[in-house]
Design an enzyme around this catalytic site. Structure first.
Site, PDB file in Angstrom:
ATOM      1  N   SER A 155     101.331  43.546  13.726  1.00 45.77           N
ATOM      2  CA  SER A 155     100.623  44.608  14.448  1.00 45.77           C
ATOM      3  C   SER A 155     101.303  45.950  14.250  1.00 45.77           C
ATOM      4  CB  SER A 155     100.548  44.271  15.940  1.00 45.77           C
ATOM      5  OG  SER A 155      99.889  43.044  16.141  1.00 45.77           O
ATOM      6  N   LYS A 161     106.064  32.797  18.296  1.00 44.55           N
ATOM      7  CA  LYS A 161     106.395  34.122  18.827  1.00 44.55           C
ATOM      8  C   LYS A 161     105.537  34.361  20.052  1.00 44.55           C
ATOM      9  CE  LYS A 161     106.718  39.014  17.420  1.00 44.55           C
ATOM     10  NZ  LYS A 161     106.228  39.620  18.649  1.00 44.55           N
ATOM     11  N   TYR A 214     101.674  33.185  16.562  1.00 42.50           N
ATOM     12  CA  TYR A 214     101.973  34.408  17.315  1.00 42.50           C
ATOM     13  C   TYR A 214     101.001  34.546  18.476  1.00 42.50           C
ATOM     14  CZ  TYR A 214     102.833  39.450  18.091  1.00 42.50           C
ATOM     15  OH  TYR A 214     103.139  40.679  18.631  1.00 42.50           O
TER      16      TYR A 214
END
Length: 314
Positions: free
Chosen positions: A50, A169, A139
């Site tokens: 991101s 994550k 994630y």
């Protein structure tokens, strides 16, 4: 595979992709930034996440960014490539490219915008994680995709049972949910979460957890020695470094991972420019920080954390 198949731990920047004022990818700045990370002793790096603004890059640019990173790092620390996409086919194709350039692993969020169900998420991650033999990191990024997988520990268990998944994550924004992730799957996969504060140190020293993947790496001067102290078992020294890191982090980012001054990536790149780091500028739809008031708030955060002198000298 499981957590023992990788050595992923410690402090990793989620690297911002440098763009020039004309919007073009700045490969020279990118290579310089990765060298900067090596000089700071980071323990790994995530590219095209991101913070790397994957969403504003073309497919060709994403491949170029990833290939340049793997070549520039040259094995000095793990390079994990973000392959998040709207469809499993596209994410799997990006994963195959990452494998072809010699990346150490791949990572993906759930598909943005779609708000998939648990069964749909399992199907997505099954296809993408099986696309290559690379170690895979799931994630959880509810701020960006409107799905908080940590809320469903049954799903988290099923995802971590997938053959190539070695890490999770967890950027849930809900610290107790992150702790539940550590407790439930930390014995099987590496868990990256929010540990760079005194509560986090207590978890690292007891329950488990492996590291932080942090947007941009501004905190590297404090986070790298904090984790080195954790690895050495010196929690008192680690606490001194995490206190300094927390001063910086809390001045810029909320517990929900929102920026306190501007969009997180925009304020990050403004801070990097003040520190003379090659972060470049953001691409639309993001806007650079330009107001004198906001820039002064960014400068004050850096001064308060000890990264910049009151006179503006690093």
């Amino acid at each position: 595979m499981d957590r023992t198949d990788v050595n992923w731990r410690g402090y990793w920047p989620a690297a911002p992709t440098p763009f020039g004022t004309d919007g073009a990818f700045d490969e020279e700045a990118w290579t310089s930034l990765l060298g900067n990370y090596a000089d700071q002793g980071v323990h790994g790096v995530l590219v095209n996440g991101s913070t790397g603004e994957w969403f504003s890059q073309s497919r060709q640019e994403r491949e170029r960014v990833a290939a340049t990173a793997v070549a520039a790092v040259a094995g000095r620390f793990p390079v994990v490539v973000g392959v998040s996409a709207y469809t499993p086919g596209e994410a799997a194709s990006l994963a195959r490219h990452a494998a072809g350039i010699g990346a150490d692993g791949v990572l993906a969020t759930p598909p943005p915008y779609v708000h998939p169900t648990a069964d749909e998420l399992l199907a997505f991650y099954t296809e993408v994680s099986r696309a290559t033999d690379l170690p895979f990191m799931v994630y959880n990024w509810p701020r960006g995709v409107a799905v908080d997988m940590a809320a469903d520990q049954g799903l988290v268990h099923r995802l971590c049972d997938l053959e190539n998944v070695v890490a999770f994550k967890d950027s849930t924004g809900d610290w107790t949910r992150m702790l539940a992730t550590v407790e439930s799957v930390g014995d099987r996969v590496r868990v990256f979460g929010s540990f760079l504060h005194r509560r986090g140190l207590a978890i690292l020293g007891g329950l488990g957890g492996d590291g932080n993947i942090d947007g941009g790496g501004l905190g590297a001067p404090y986070a790298v020695p904090a984790y080195e102290a954790v690895f050495d078992g010196d929690m008192a020294r680690a606490a001194e470094w995490t206190d300094r890191y927390a001063t910086l982090s809390s001045a810029l980012i909320t517990p929900e991972y929102n920026g306190r001054i501007a969009s997180p990536i925009s304020q990050l790149k403004a801070a990097m420019a003040m520190l003379g780091q090659p972060g470049g500028t953001v691409r639309p739809p993001l806007l650079p920080v330009t107001s004198a008031e906001d820039l002064e708030r960014v400068r004050e955060a850096l001064v308060g954390a000890g990264l910049l002198s009151p006179g503006g000298v690093r």
